[in-house]
Each structure stands twice: as structure tokens, then as C-alpha cells.
Motif scaffolding. Structure first.
Motif, PDB file in Angstrom:
ATOM      1  N   UNK A 160      14.377 111.405  31.969  1.00  0.00           N
ATOM      2  CA  UNK A 160      13.286 112.070  32.574  1.00  0.00           C
ATOM      3  C   UNK A 160      13.449 113.557  32.174  1.00  0.00           C
ATOM      4  N   UNK A 161      14.757 114.096  32.634  1.00  0.00           N
ATOM      5  CA  UNK A 161      15.505 115.786  32.938  1.00  0.00           C
ATOM      6  C   UNK A 161      17.247 115.133  32.004  1.00  0.00           C
ATOM      7  N   UNK A 162      17.252 114.233  31.799  1.00  0.00           N
ATOM      8  CA  UNK A 162      19.281 114.337  31.380  1.00  0.00           C
ATOM      9  C   UNK A 162      19.752 115.162  31.053  1.00  0.00           C
ATOM     10  N   UNK A 163      19.433 115.967  30.438  1.00  0.00           N
ATOM     11  CA  UNK A 163      19.927 117.599  30.363  1.00  0.00           C
ATOM     12  C   UNK A 163      20.620 118.280  31.183  1.00  0.00           C
ATOM     13  N   UNK A 164      19.331 117.826  32.127  1.00  0.00           N
ATOM     14  CA  UNK A 164      19.751 119.134  33.084  1.00  0.00           C
ATOM     15  C   UNK A 164      20.417 118.671  34.490  1.00  0.00           C
ATOM     16  N   UNK A 165      20.083 116.170  34.844  1.00  0.00           N
ATOM     17  CA  UNK A 165      20.998 116.441  35.283  1.00  0.00           C
ATOM     18  C   UNK A 165      22.631 116.458  34.805  1.00  0.00           C
ATOM     19  N   UNK A 166      22.522 115.773  34.079  1.00  0.00           N
ATOM     20  CA  UNK A 166      24.421 115.665  33.605  1.00  0.00           C
ATOM     21  C   UNK A 166      24.829 117.514  33.158  1.00  0.00           C
ATOM     22  N   UNK A 167      24.473 118.153  33.747  1.00  0.00           N
ATOM     23  CA  UNK A 167      24.752 119.060  33.911  1.00  0.00           C
ATOM     24  C   UNK A 167      24.787 119.400  35.501  1.00  0.00           C
ATOM     25  N   UNK A 168      23.863 119.579  36.019  1.00  0.00           N
ATOM     26  CA  UNK A 168      23.876 119.506  37.860  1.00  0.00           C
ATOM     27  C   UNK A 168      24.365 118.237  38.643  1.00  0.00           C
ATOM     28  N   UNK A 173      24.593 110.517  38.306  1.00  0.00           N
ATOM     29  CA  UNK A 173      24.026 110.161  37.261  1.00  0.00           C
ATOM     30  C   UNK A 173      25.067 108.766  36.355  1.00  0.00           C
ATOM     31  N   UNK A 174      26.026 108.829  36.609  1.00  0.00           N
ATOM     32  CA  UNK A 174      27.225 108.841  36.005  1.00  0.00           C
ATOM     33  C   UNK A 174      27.891 108.487  34.615  1.00  0.00           C
ATOM     34  N   UNK A 175      27.418 110.010  34.543  1.00  0.00           N
ATOM     35  CA  UNK A 175      27.450 110.469  33.164  1.00  0.00           C
ATOM     36  C   UNK A 175      29.303 111.170  33.098  1.00  0.00           C
ATOM     37  N   UNK A 176      30.058 110.834  34.078  1.00  0.00           N
ATOM     38  CA  UNK A 176      31.101 110.967  34.557  1.00  0.00           C
ATOM     39  C   UNK A 176      31.740 110.398  34.984  1.00  0.00           C
ATOM     40  N   UNK A 177      33.530 109.971  35.191  1.00  0.00           N
ATOM     41  CA  UNK A 177      33.776 109.018  36.026  1.00  0.00           C
ATOM     42  C   UNK A 177      35.418 110.132  36.405  1.00  0.00           C
ATOM     43  N   UNK A 178      35.089 110.872  36.265  1.00  0.00           N
ATOM     44  CA  UNK A 178      36.824 111.615  36.440  1.00  0.00           C
ATOM     45  C   UNK A 178      37.707 111.744  35.460  1.00  0.00           C
ATOM     46  N   UNK A 179      38.175 112.616  35.678  1.00  0.00           N
ATOM     47  CA  UNK A 179      39.846 112.995  34.993  1.00  0.00           C
ATOM     48  C   UNK A 179      41.234 112.149  34.563  1.00  0.00           C
ATOM     49  N   UNK A 180      40.466 110.701  35.665  1.00  0.00           N
ATOM     50  CA  UNK A 180      41.888 109.994  35.736  1.00  0.00           C
ATOM     51  C   UNK A 180      41.653 109.058  35.244  1.00  0.00           C
ATOM     52  N   UNK A 181      42.204 107.963  34.099  1.00  0.00           N
ATOM     53  CA  UNK A 181      42.359 106.493  33.498  1.00  0.00           C
ATOM     54  C   UNK A 181      42.327 105.760  35.132  1.00  0.00           C
ATOM     55  N   UNK A 182      41.942 104.811  34.869  1.00  0.00           N
ATOM     56  CA  UNK A 182      41.075 103.570  35.690  1.00  0.00           C
ATOM     57  C   UNK A 182      40.169 102.750  35.479  1.00  0.00           C
ATOM     58  N   UNK A 183      40.118 101.873  35.817  1.00  0.00           N
ATOM     59  CA  UNK A 183      39.096 100.900  35.379  1.00  0.00           C
ATOM     60  C   UNK A 183      37.942 100.674  36.041  1.00  0.00           C
ATOM     61  N   UNK A 184      37.001 100.833  35.109  1.00  0.00           N
ATOM     62  CA  UNK A 184      35.409 100.459  35.935  1.00  0.00           C
ATOM     63  C   UNK A 184      35.196  99.697  35.554  1.00  0.00           C
ATOM     64  N   UNK A 185      34.534  98.956  36.627  1.00  0.00           N
ATOM     65  CA  UNK A 185      33.136  98.097  37.144  1.00  0.00           C
ATOM     66  C   UNK A 185      31.834  98.605  37.306  1.00  0.00           C
ATOM     67  N   UNK A 186      30.627  97.637  36.564  1.00  0.00           N
ATOM     68  CA  UNK A 186      29.860  97.682  36.469  1.00  0.00           C
ATOM     69  C   UNK A 186      29.005  96.876  36.738  1.00  0.00           C
TER      70      UNK A 186
END
Length: 537
Positions: A160-168, A173-186
Motif C-alpha cells: 500500500x505504501x511501497x515507495x516509503x516502505x522500500x526506503x525505510x 518487506x524483503x526488498x533486500x537481502x544484504x550485500x553478501x552472496x547467499x542462498x535465499x530460501x523463499x
């Protein structure tokens, strides 16, 4: 010992799929389905199946770094987690271990994509898990910046507030996973069943070809969710796109992702199985809100028609159909259908016809049978509707003669214009007709706009022969007459989400001359406000 099945909450549509005589299956009545809880309610009430993303560390990373990742994604909830992880349960019982023992599995289990066989990948997909390899992303600090982020995410604000939530709140929101390569389990939903099971646990026989298709749906859902997680365009959908029913894949294999009201329920509750994550955003944005009240209360439609029939005698109201006041379980009461004569004067009709003939007409399109992922029904040209149409948009509504007549109708109906669609101008030439149809789009009942509860048809001219409005279930005919308006209800008086089947209708073929009219539909809630938010299009 780890249980063989992961316990999960009751599906939103409990007992959606039922059998007759124990040997055949049918989809539950869509009218019942669409009155279930909205998607976001189910999500906020469950903690076990909130989307779980676990980062598996690269080999050689320290335990100290691992604890940082664990704090991000949850700690063990049972005392024997480490013992179970060391015994290999993170591989053999991945669903329950990843849900209950993420800390131990991170530190003690070296699961990688490469270590999984095809059979294990399929088992994970049936359990609602998929894997992909997250590559390093530069300049991303994957953490929340507001203490309320988790609560906001659970309330649907990632969409509902995607732009704000992506920033803050990118982490929540699972919009990121850090800067380390890794296997992500969804984790994208509850465990999927290949066959329907009765309450007693007896598995009903499922056709082998259908079972094969269910497996295909499960596998394709896994691949689809990997694409969702890999594509930054869909980052706001990752948390909420989930299979919420254990029979989602079975329903999808039966074709329930296509059609009418079935598809609405499927898109809300089985988005991965239907490859319809974008629809989750649509329904989060467009589902009826607490402040979206019906303009008139359920149970008052009959009073509106009684008022028109009683208080507008100068237009010589003629009641074609009205409720009898007595119904039983097997018989639905009759709908309201009435018409008013000379509601428009001959001069007004002539002025309107002169104006609309200069509008741009196009070949009429019916609403298609299949709902698209964005909630729209694409129009299709069919032999069932042979007519040309134009729409009275803003400039047309401001035309003095159009405004005068429309305001008169609004006064009659006691409705504000924001609850109406744009007036549709319909032209039938010789042979022109519209086969049996209904004005209701059932999927709109629980959306912000509400259903088309009332319709008004205006005859702008006389027709030399043919062109009657025929109510098929009532076996009642209304002849075209210059200045006549016909009014009927489309939904039940006491439940605006349910179509009144008594007002199926058709426009009979024009045999001689031409029929020019206006068709105007009234919604229980503000359709024009909904349009501003790209809902109910």
C-alpha cells in the motif's frame, strides 16, 4: 522427533473443495468464497506463515557474523533445534526446521542449492519453499530504519505504501537481502496437497493426469516465485504473495485461475499457483475499506422503487415486476422493473441525438469471461452484441442538455454522480441486438466500488420495429418509446454482493429503423473514487 507435516493455520476458504457422492469434485460456490475474509486479514492473523526468508551463509563465514543474520530472521523456538540440525533434520524436514529452528540450521547445516536433488527441490516446492542464489548487491544497507516496520509490513504497507516502505523498511518487506552472496530460501505458502482429503483424512481418488498437472503447477509456482524474488520490480510483492490454501495447486490444475468469480478468490488466496502476484497488490489496494460505505443501506432498494412508483405519477410509472413479499428456500423473490414515460421531452431527445451523433462510436465489446491478473476483464467483440457504443465522458457530462437530463435522473434515484459509471451511448442498426446478459460483475461486490446495484436505460427515439428490452427470466418485454426510461435492480435487496438472477435481459434485434439509447449503471459505493486509484476498471 520432528513431525512429518508442518502444522499450519486453517485455510481462509475452509472446505472450499467438496466432493459429491465421494467420487467427484466441484468448486465451491463463488458467491460464498468472495465473502470470506480479505487477504490481508488472514496474513495479519498468522505468525507461523509470515514469509520466512533465511540466508544460508557462505562457507568460511564466522559464527559471530551468523548470529547477526539470525537476529534478522528469527531464532529457534524449540529446545532441541541444535540436536536436530546436527542430525540432518534441516535437510530431511526442511519445512518445520526452517520455521522452528532457523538459527540452528543457519549455523550447523550447510544446505546449498547444489546439494539438493531434483526430487528434493520438488518436495520443497510441495512444502511451499523455493531456492535461489542471491548475488551481491552494492550500496544496500539491508536494515529497517523505523521501529514500526514489522507492524507496518504485517498490515500490508509493503504494497500500500511501497515507495516509503522500500526506503525505510526494506528488511521487513524483503526488498533486500544484504550485500553478501547467499542462498535465499523463499517460503511462499502452505503445503500443497495432490489430492483432496475429506475431513476424516480419507484421500479421494484423483485422476492421474490431473495429479501430473498438479505437480506441474507446483513446480512452475516455485520457478515463478524465484523470478519474483530475482526481479526488483516485484520487491514490494515478495512478502504477501503466498498460497494460503493447501489445495491451491489442485484448483489451479483444474483451471480455476481462469473464469469469473472463481478467479477472484484464486488470485487473492493462491497467487503463486496462478502466477498472479501482481493481483495481490490490486486487492490490497482495491478491497473494500472500513470507510467505503454503501450509499444506501442493504434492504432499502424496494423503498427506492416504491418511492419512484408512488411519487412520480406525472411520468405514468408502469411496474413490470415487483417483489411478492413471499419467498422460500427454493424460490427467489421477483426483482423490481419499472419504466417512466416522457421522462425526457421530444425536444430533449432530439437535442441529445443531435449531440451524440457527433461522438466517436466504436464496435461494442462484451466483458470477457477471463479476469486478468490486474483485476480487469478485457473486452471482446462477439456475435452476441451487435451494436456501436460511445461514452459520455467529462466534456459530454458538461454539455448543458446532457447535464440537465443526467441531473434529473440522479434526483429521481437520489444518488450522487460519483456512484455512477459514465453514461454509455448505444446505437443499434437493423439487425443490431444484445443477447442474454446481466449488468453485474460479481467480482466487484467486495471491492471499493461495490456492485452495479441499479441500471437505467434511456430510449432517445422510437424504433419502427423491434429493439425491445426483454427480461428473459421474467418473460417481460418493454418496448422502446421516445423519452422512456427503464429502471431495474441488479442485486438482491438485502445483499448487494449477490446478483439478482431475475434481471437477466436481452435487447431484441432491430427489424426496421434505428435504436439510440443511453445505458447508465449505479454502484453501491463510489466507482469514480475507485477509478482514481486504478480500481474497478
Amino acid at each position: 522427533q520432528v513431525p512429518s507435516e508442518l502444522p499450519h493455520h486453517m485455510p481462509i476458504h475452509e472446505q472450499q473443495y467438496r466432493g459429491k457422492n465421494g467420487d467427484s469434485h466441484e468448486w465451491r460456490n463463488p458467491k460464498d468464497m468472495k465473502r470470506s475474509k480479505p487477504l490481508f486479514v488472514g496474513l495479519t492473523l498468522t505468525t507461523l506463515f509470515v514469509v520466512l526468508v533465511v540466508l544460508y551463509l557462505k562457507s568460511g563465514q564466522s559464527s559471530e557474523f551468523a548470529s547477526t543474520e539470525i537476529a534478522r530472521f528469527g531464532r529457534d523456538s524449540r529446545k532441541d533445534c541444535r540436536k536436530l540440525a546436527e542430525a540432518g533434520e534441516c535437510m530431511s524436514n526442511r519445512r518445520i526446521m526452517l520455521s522452528q529452528c532457523p538459527q540452528s540450521c543457519l549455523v550447523h547445516a550447510g544446505v546449498t542449492i547444489e546439494s539438493l536433488s531434483d526430487a528434493e527441490i520438488m518436495d520443497d516446492a510441495k512444502d511451499g519453499f523455493a531456492f535461489y542464489h542471491h548475488v551481491e548487491t552494492e550500496d544496500i544497507e539491508c536494515r529497517d530504519h523505523k521501529k514500526e516496520c514489522q507492524d507496518w509490513a504485517l498490515s500490508g504497507d509493503c504494497i500500500l505504501n511501497a515507495e516509503y516502505m522500500e526506503q525505510h523498511c526494506p528488511k521487513s518487506c524483503l526488498a533486500c537481502f544484504g550485500d553478501t552472496p547467499a542462498t535465499v530460501v523463499i517460503d511462499f505458502g502452505v503445503e500443497q496437497k495432490l489430492v483432496y482429503e475429506e475431513d476424516g483424512g480419507l484421500a479421494l481418488k484423483t485422476d492421474s493426469d490431473l495429479k501430473t498437472e498438479v505437480l506441474h503447477i507446483i513446480k512452475s509456482s516455485s520457478e515463478y516465485m524465484v523470478d519474483i524474488f530475482q526481479n526488483e520490480e516485484y520487491s514490494h510483492l515478495r512478502r504477501d504473495c503466498r498460497n494460503l490454501d493447501q489445495y491451491c495447486s489442485l484448483y489451479a490444475a483444474m483451471g480455476e485461475c481462469h473464469g469469473d468469480s472463481d478467479a477472484l478468490a484464486m488470485f487473492q488466496n493462491c497467487a503463486p499457483a496462478c502466477h498472479a502476484c501482481e493481483s495481490v497488490a490490486l486487492y490490497r489496494r482495491c478491497m473494500r475499506r472500513q470507510e467505503d460505505n454503501d450509499f444506501i443501506a442493504e434492504g432499502t432498494l424496494s423503498s427506492l422503487f416504491q418511492h419512484i412508483a408512488r411519487d412520480f405519477s406525472k411520468y405514468k410509472p408502469t411496474v413490470v415486476s415487483q417483489p411478492t413479499g413471499s419467498t422460500d428456500d427454493n424460490q427467489q423473490d421477483l426483482p423490481w422493473v419499472l419504466y417512466l414515460d416522457n421522462f425526457l421531452s421530444d425536444e430533449e431527445c432530439d437535442r441529445i441525438m443531435s449531440y451524440v451523433r457527433n461522438m466517436s462510436f466504436e464496435e461494442a465489446e462484451e466483458i470477457g469471461d477471463e479476469i486478468e491478473e490486474d483485476g480487469d476483464y478485457p473486452g471482446v467483440v462477439s456475435e452476441g452484441w451487435n451494436a456501436d457504443v460511445a461514452w459520455c465522458f467529462d466534456d459530454c457530462e458538461d454539455e448543458p442538455i446532457m447535464k440537465a437530463v443526467m441531473n434529473r435522473i440522479l434526483g429521481l434515484m437520489k444518488f450522487p454522480i460519483d456512484h455512477t459509471e459514465y453514461l454509455e451511448i448505444v446505437k443499434y442498426s437493423v439487425g443490431g441486438h444484445y443477447e442474454e446478459h446481466h449488468d453485474v460483475i460479481e467480482t466487484q461486490g467486495e471491492l471499493r466500488c461495490g456492485n452495479r446495484i441499479l441500471s437505467v436505460h434511456i430510449f432517445f427515439d422510437d424504433v419502427e420495429s423491434g429493439g425491445e428490452l426483454y427480461f428473459t427470466e421474467l418473460d417481460k418485454m418493454v418496448a422502446p418509446a421516445k423519452g422512456r426510461i427503464v429502471i431495474w435492480n441488479n442485486v438482491l435487496n438485502d445483499d448487494f454482493t449477490v446478483m439478482d438472477s431475475g434481471t437477466f435481459k436481452e435487447f431484441k434485434p432491430v427489424k426496421k429503423g434505428e435504436s439510440l439509447g443511453g445505458h447508465w449503471m449505479f454502484h453501491s459505493r463510489s466507482i469514480r473514487n475507485a477509478w482514481e486509484d486504478d480500481c474497478c476498471s
